[in-house]
Design an enzyme around this catalytic site. Structure first.
Site, PDB file in Angstrom:
ATOM      1  CB  CYS A 113      -7.736 -30.941  17.452  1.00  0.00           C
ATOM      2  SG  CYS A 113      -6.868 -32.473  17.818  1.00  0.00           S
ATOM      3  CB  ILE A 114      -3.166 -27.906  15.214  1.00  0.00           C
ATOM      4  CG1 ILE A 114      -4.300 -26.866  15.241  1.00  0.00           C
ATOM      5  CG2 ILE A 114      -2.194 -27.618  14.082  1.00  0.00           C
ATOM      6  CD1 ILE A 114      -5.226 -26.878  14.043  1.00  0.00           C
TER       7      ILE A 114
END
Ligand code: FE
Length: 131
Positions: A113-114
């Site tokens: 999750c960037i």
């Protein structure tokens, strides 16, 4: 390490995310719903981090990948009570986001999750300008 990278090119918001481990808002960031062919590189040092073929739609509101380019990121367990696993660029230690295992969202069962603020998209065919 400081001085080698693009610190002066970062916006104040990008500095907050990348250097202070901030988290940008979901759905109001550049790449959460972006699906073109290419590679996502570290905004601070230019190292290639994620390929578009490993990006998937997670409905989280953040760019989601189920694989990182080999050796490109480091995973750092956070202290309780969060118990999340932070993800940083292996070359410059830029904060990228977090990784979650076992959610069952893809066959690889991994979700990186960037923050969009931590990465830059390079379309296929364009040169990757890594420092
Ligand atoms: Fe980097």
């Amino acid at each position: 390490m400081k001085g080698k990278f693009n610190y002066e090119k970062l916006t104040e918001f990008e500095k907050w995310v990348i250097l202070k481990k901030g988290t940008e808002p979901p759905f109001r960031n550049e790449y959460w719903n972006h699906f073109e062919e290419g590679v996502y590189v570290c905004k601070l040092c230019g190292q290639p981090l994620f390929k578009s073929e490993d990006k998937f739609f997670s409905s989280s509101g953040w760019p989601s990948f189920d694989k990182a380019i080999k050796g490109a990121v480091r995973e750092i367990p956070e202290e309780p009570p969060d118990d999340r696993i932070e993800v940083v660029c292996s070359k410059c230690n830029a904060h990228l986001g977090h990784v979650f295992y076992g959610e069952g969202l893809t066959p690889r069962n991994v979700r990186y999750c960037i923050n969009s603020a931590s990465i830059k998209f390079i379309p296929k065919g364009e040169e990757v300008d890594s420092n």
